[in-house]
Design a protein around this motif. Structure first.
Motif, short mmCIF file in Angstrom:
data_model
loop_
_atom_site.label_atom_id
_atom_site.label_comp_id
_atom_site.label_asym_id
_atom_site.label_seq_id
_atom_site.Cartn_x
_atom_site.Cartn_y
_atom_site.Cartn_z
N SER A 21 -15.73 -3.82 21.31
CA SER A 21 -16.25 -4.78 20.34
C SER A 21 -15.26 -4.90 19.17
O SER A 21 -14.94 -3.89 18.53
N SER A 22 -14.79 -6.10 18.92
CA SER A 22 -13.76 -6.31 17.90
C SER A 22 -14.38 -6.48 16.51
O SER A 22 -15.60 -6.38 16.33
N GLY A 23 -13.53 -6.76 15.53
CA GLY A 23 -13.96 -6.84 14.15
C GLY A 23 -14.38 -8.23 13.72
O GLY A 23 -14.98 -8.99 14.49
N LEU A 24 -14.03 -8.60 12.50
CA LEU A 24 -14.50 -9.85 11.90
C LEU A 24 -14.13 -11.06 12.73
O LEU A 24 -14.93 -12.01 12.85
N GLY A 25 -12.94 -11.08 13.33
CA GLY A 25 -12.52 -12.22 14.13
C GLY A 25 -13.32 -12.42 15.39
O GLY A 25 -13.42 -13.54 15.89
N GLY A 26 -13.89 -11.34 15.92
CA GLY A 26 -14.82 -11.43 17.03
C GLY A 26 -14.21 -11.68 18.40
O GLY A 26 -14.95 -11.91 19.36
N GLU A 138 -6.55 -22.81 6.20
CA GLU A 138 -5.15 -22.43 6.44
C GLU A 138 -4.74 -21.24 5.59
O GLU A 138 -4.10 -20.30 6.09
N ALA A 139 -5.12 -21.25 4.32
CA ALA A 139 -4.77 -20.14 3.44
C ALA A 139 -5.51 -18.87 3.85
O ALA A 139 -4.94 -17.76 3.83
N ALA A 143 -3.44 -15.51 5.24
CA ALA A 143 -3.49 -14.25 4.50
C ALA A 143 -3.99 -13.08 5.35
O ALA A 143 -3.78 -11.92 5.01
N GLN A 144 -4.62 -13.38 6.47
CA GLN A 144 -5.25 -12.34 7.27
C GLN A 144 -4.30 -11.22 7.69
O GLN A 144 -4.68 -10.05 7.62
N GLY A 168 -5.15 -18.88 15.05
CA GLY A 168 -6.32 -18.64 14.22
C GLY A 168 -6.82 -19.89 13.53
O GLY A 168 -8.03 -20.10 13.39
N ILE A 169 -5.90 -20.74 13.10
CA ILE A 169 -6.29 -21.99 12.46
C ILE A 169 -6.91 -22.94 13.48
O ILE A 169 -7.96 -23.56 13.24
N ALA A 170 -6.29 -23.01 14.65
CA ALA A 170 -6.78 -23.94 15.69
C ALA A 170 -8.14 -23.54 16.22
O ALA A 170 -8.93 -24.40 16.64
#
Length: 263
Positions: A21-26, A138-139, A143-144, A168-170
């Protein structure tokens, strides 16, 4: 709704199941550096959290609800019991499941996780929220990497980071989903119950983690009965990506010692 998931490795009846199970990005793809090593011994299940990446639906807004998703996933893949490795938010899911009555978790690997969020992590999340709200997606995504990786590692992997940011943006999970998931991990607090965890546990951390001070992991290792600690001097928050050889060896040794690796 069954979450999007992938199954790797062993398919025989005796294969133990390991859910990652991954973190915030999921994203289940977060665990790519671990798959080959773990798949030799486990039926490894990776998945995208609800509302992120390839899993549809509205994202969950509590850690307990995210834990329910894991239990539903275990049923879907036919796992009556399973080992769980979680990174940050994914580790909180593991803690939640291990503390439930009649838990079906056989062991835990907690990577840069916490029983209660540190105020420093709160400042980092405040900054990330401000970036999202004031400067845009985008910002926020650009920054991630600053919160995930050591500076020298980022300097040596610039093309990879550019591709990661573009992806990540897409495939951004959405403002509301991110805010709800951050709120869920900030609200999580099981510090007073850590002594109730009754499964073998490995706590993994890096001293140079910018987002989650390693003292949070030290506190977990101290409070969980019999917990083991693997602490790296280098690697930062995404230590499983930046130091995969060390990480895979530490996790493999732990799982072998608790009987998670079948012959």
């Amino acid at each position: 709704m069954t979450l999007h998931h992938d199954i790797h490795g062993r398919t025989d009846d005796g294969a133990p199941t390991l859910i990652l199970s991954s973190g915030l990005g999921g994203s289940g793809a977060y665990w790519t550096p671990q798959i080959e090593a773990l798949a030799r011994h486990f039926r490894v299940v990776t998945y995208d959290h609800r509302g992120t990446n390839r899993s549809g639906g509205r994202g969950q807004d509590t850690i307990a609800a995210m834990g329910d998703d894991v239990l539903d996933l275990a049923v879907a893949v036919g796992a009556e019991r399973f080992h769980l490795m979680g990174h940050a938010l994914g580790g909180l899911i593991g803690l939640d499941l291990a503390l439930r009555a009649g838990s079906t978790v056989d062991s835990l690997v907690l990577v840069n996780a916490w029983g209660k969020a540190d105020p420093h992590s709160g400042r980092c999340f405040d900054m990330r929220i401000t970036l999202l709200e004031k400067a845009g997606v985008e910002a926020f995504v650009a920054a991630q990497p600053l919160f995930l990786y050591p500076a020298v590692w980022m300097a040596e992997h610039a093309p990879r980071l550019e591709a990661e940011i573009a992806h990540g943006i897409a495939h951004f999970q959405g403002r509301e989903a991110v805010l709800a998931r951050i709120a869920a991990l900030r609200a999580f607090d099981v510090e007073a119950r850590l002594g109730e965890i009754a499964v073998p546990t490995l706590v993994v951390a890096a001293r140079d983690d910018l987002l989650v001070p390693c003292t949070r992991s030290l506190a977990l290792a101290d409070a969980i009965p019999g917990a083991r600690l693997a602490l790296s001097d280098f690697g930062a928050h995404a230590v499983n990506i930046t130091e995969p050889v060390w990480f895979n060896a530490a996790v493999g040794s732990f799982l072998a010692s608790v009987g998670g690796i079948a012959s």
